[in-house]
Design a protein around this motif. Structure first.
Motif, PDB file in Angstrom:
ATOM      1  N   GLN A  91       3.781  10.452  -7.437  1.00  0.00           N
ATOM      2  CA  GLN A  91       5.106  11.086  -7.865  1.00  0.00           C
ATOM      3  C   GLN A  91       4.563  12.688  -8.365  1.00  0.00           C
ATOM      4  O   GLN A  91       3.343  12.657  -9.347  1.00  0.00           O
ATOM      5  CB  GLN A  91       5.672  10.090  -8.862  1.00  0.00           C
ATOM      6  N   PRO A  92       5.567  13.447  -8.715  1.00  0.00           N
ATOM      7  CA  PRO A  92       5.028  14.693  -9.123  1.00  0.00           C
ATOM      8  C   PRO A  92       4.312  14.795 -10.555  1.00  0.00           C
ATOM      9  O   PRO A  92       3.487  15.544 -11.061  1.00  0.00           O
ATOM     10  CB  PRO A  92       6.495  15.407  -9.418  1.00  0.00           C
ATOM     11  N   GLU A  93       4.767  13.526 -11.534  1.00  0.00           N
ATOM     12  CA  GLU A  93       4.255  13.605 -12.789  1.00  0.00           C
ATOM     13  C   GLU A  93       2.551  13.455 -12.625  1.00  0.00           C
ATOM     14  O   GLU A  93       2.065  13.656 -13.710  1.00  0.00           O
ATOM     15  CB  GLU A  93       4.732  12.598 -13.414  1.00  0.00           C
ATOM     16  N   PHE A  94       2.350  12.936 -11.676  1.00  0.00           N
ATOM     17  CA  PHE A  94       0.654  12.592 -11.605  1.00  0.00           C
ATOM     18  C   PHE A  94       0.144  13.629 -10.634  1.00  0.00           C
ATOM     19  O   PHE A  94      -1.295  13.367 -10.479  1.00  0.00           O
ATOM     20  CB  PHE A  94       0.507  11.207 -10.881  1.00  0.00           C
ATOM     21  N   VAL A  95       0.674  14.646 -10.228  1.00  0.00           N
ATOM     22  CA  VAL A  95       0.101  15.586  -9.171  1.00  0.00           C
ATOM     23  C   VAL A  95       0.014  16.967  -9.956  1.00  0.00           C
ATOM     24  O   VAL A  95       0.933  17.458 -10.528  1.00  0.00           O
ATOM     25  CB  VAL A  95       1.048  15.621  -8.088  1.00  0.00           C
ATOM     26  N   TYR A  96      -1.053  17.451  -9.408  1.00  0.00           N
ATOM     27  CA  TYR A  96      -1.651  19.077  -9.824  1.00  0.00           C
ATOM     28  C   TYR A  96      -1.914  19.709  -8.553  1.00  0.00           C
ATOM     29  O   TYR A  96      -2.587  19.215  -7.766  1.00  0.00           O
ATOM     30  CB  TYR A  96      -2.846  19.102 -10.683  1.00  0.00           C
ATOM     31  N   ILE A 130       1.005  -1.237   0.053  1.00  0.00           N
ATOM     32  CA  ILE A 130       0.097   0.076   0.037  1.00  0.00           C
ATOM     33  C   ILE A 130       0.842   1.281   0.098  1.00  0.00           C
ATOM     34  O   ILE A 130       0.673   2.149  -0.796  1.00  0.00           O
ATOM     35  CB  ILE A 130      -0.968  -0.058   1.158  1.00  0.00           C
ATOM     36  N   LYS A 131       1.857   1.130   0.630  1.00  0.00           N
ATOM     37  CA  LYS A 131       2.752   2.376   0.868  1.00  0.00           C
ATOM     38  C   LYS A 131       3.453   2.542  -0.467  1.00  0.00           C
ATOM     39  O   LYS A 131       3.628   3.542  -0.833  1.00  0.00           O
ATOM     40  CB  LYS A 131       3.685   2.178   1.947  1.00  0.00           C
ATOM     41  N   GLU A 132       4.081   1.602  -0.941  1.00  0.00           N
ATOM     42  CA  GLU A 132       4.672   1.543  -2.278  1.00  0.00           C
ATOM     43  C   GLU A 132       3.685   2.175  -3.336  1.00  0.00           C
ATOM     44  O   GLU A 132       4.180   3.072  -4.163  1.00  0.00           O
ATOM     45  CB  GLU A 132       5.117   0.158  -2.706  1.00  0.00           C
ATOM     46  N   LEU A 133       2.313   1.839  -3.450  1.00  0.00           N
ATOM     47  CA  LEU A 133       1.416   2.227  -4.504  1.00  0.00           C
ATOM     48  C   LEU A 133       1.274   3.707  -4.179  1.00  0.00           C
ATOM     49  O   LEU A 133       0.939   4.665  -4.970  1.00  0.00           O
ATOM     50  CB  LEU A 133       0.414   1.379  -4.430  1.00  0.00           C
ATOM     51  N   ASN A 134       1.238   3.977  -2.890  1.00  0.00           N
ATOM     52  CA  ASN A 134       0.494   5.334  -2.456  1.00  0.00           C
ATOM     53  C   ASN A 134       1.781   6.396  -3.151  1.00  0.00           C
ATOM     54  O   ASN A 134       1.631   7.365  -3.607  1.00  0.00           O
ATOM     55  CB  ASN A 134       0.622   5.505  -1.127  1.00  0.00           C
TER      56      ASN A 134
END
Ligand code: OGA
Ligand code: MN
Length: 300
Positions: free
Chosen positions: A242-247, A233-237
């Motif tokens: 990661q920055p490329e998926f975040v706005y 779960i931690k790994e997937l979170n």
């Protein structure tokens, strides 16, 4: 009338203009909003002068709303959740108080009410008062993150379910042992929230797109040793945020942002507690009948 839709991130998040959400705009516009929501997962509407009544009226056009059991934090109506550092007396919450720690939970990546048997479909957050700096909200596109997983990982989680638990996620906020959850929520509310199971992949009913479904309420994975599941779960979170998926959204007063809890995670960013930050949320309930991926079984 046609909406203007401006995508703000390569994967998701669009700003929508050309509609006043406080009005009873036509069903053609509503269809455009719903379609845009399905495509972009997060929609921003600026300059929306909403009170609780008009926010509820708009949100109910998307779907039936979740209701709070009690009027915690002085919520005006059961459909409104105040996400606010201001208490009922109009004062800023004291650092380290139970209410402040409860609110701080929102700063950990999550998807709303994943601890419920039927988690929320969408949330609409209206900015009533925002700090001049800080207090942004970040969103992570779990669809793009799923697409980027390698095939082995996709297969590994394909048929896995995880256990989401409100008590578990609240316990993580109690690192110094001073947090008393029962001061924030009634026994009745807590008893209504036993651990539940959900698939680790959600499928968007209209687009068929898949998304990783984890977040702070996910405690462990059914069929795996607790620590092994927790590590996955931690790994997937971490992978999914990661920055490329975040706005990162910088709030202005009277913004309304609505997000698809099945397809994105979110978290609130820090701000100087001398500033007031008052946000009112309505939450569109999920519906099991259209979502075969929701496992209804409760965990003892
Ligand atoms: C929420 C939430 C984060 C924020 O409203 O569900 O998590 O930035 N908000 O206030
Ligand atoms: Mn939230």
């Amino acid at each position: 009338m046609t909406l203007i839709i401006k995508r703000m991130h390569p994967h998701f998040f669009a700003e929508v203009s050309g509609v006043d959400l406080a009005t009873s705009f036509g069903s053609d516009i509503l269809t455009e909003v719903v379609n845009a929501f399905a495509e972009h997962s997060v929609l921003l509407f600026r300059n929306q002068f909403l009170d609780d009544e008009s926010q509820i009226a708009f949100s109910e056009r998307i779907g039936p709303l979740e209701k709070n059991i009690t009027a915690t934090f002085g919520n005006s109506r059961p459909e409104i959740s105040k996400i606010s550092n201001v208490n009922v007396d109009g004062k800023v919450l004291k650092k380290g108080s139970d209410d402040e720690i409860f609110l701080k939970g929102n700063s950990v990546w999550h998807t709303d009410s994943s601890f419920k048997v039927v988690p929320a479909l969408g949330s609409a957050l209206s900015a009533r008062e925002v700090p001049p700096v800080g207090g942004e909200t970040e969103f992570a596109d779990m669809r793009a993150a799923y697409d980027a997983l390698d095939d082995g990982k996709k297969q590994l989680i394909q048929d896995l379910t995880s256990v989401h638990s409100f008590i578990y996620s609240q316990r993580q906020m109690n690192s110094d042992g001073r947090y008393n959850l029962t001061a924030v929520m009634s026994d009745e509310e807590l008893e209504a929230l036993p651990p539940v199971q959900h698939p680790m992949i959600r499928v968007h009913p209209e687009s068929g797109r898949k998304a990783i479904y984890v977040g702070r309420h996910a405690s462990h994975i059914v069929g795996l040793p607790i620590e092994e599941g927790r590590a996955l779960i931690k790994e997937l979170n971490e992978f999914a945020t990661q920055p490329e998926f975040v706005y990162r959204h910088h709030w202005r007063t009277n913004d309304l942002v609505m997000w698809d809890n099945r397809m994105v995670m979110h978290r609130g960013r820090a701000y100087d507690p001398k500033y007031k930050r008052v946000m009112h949320r309505t939450t569109v309930a999920g519906h099991v009948e259209n979502n075969p991926w929701v496992v209804r079984k409760q965990v003892a």
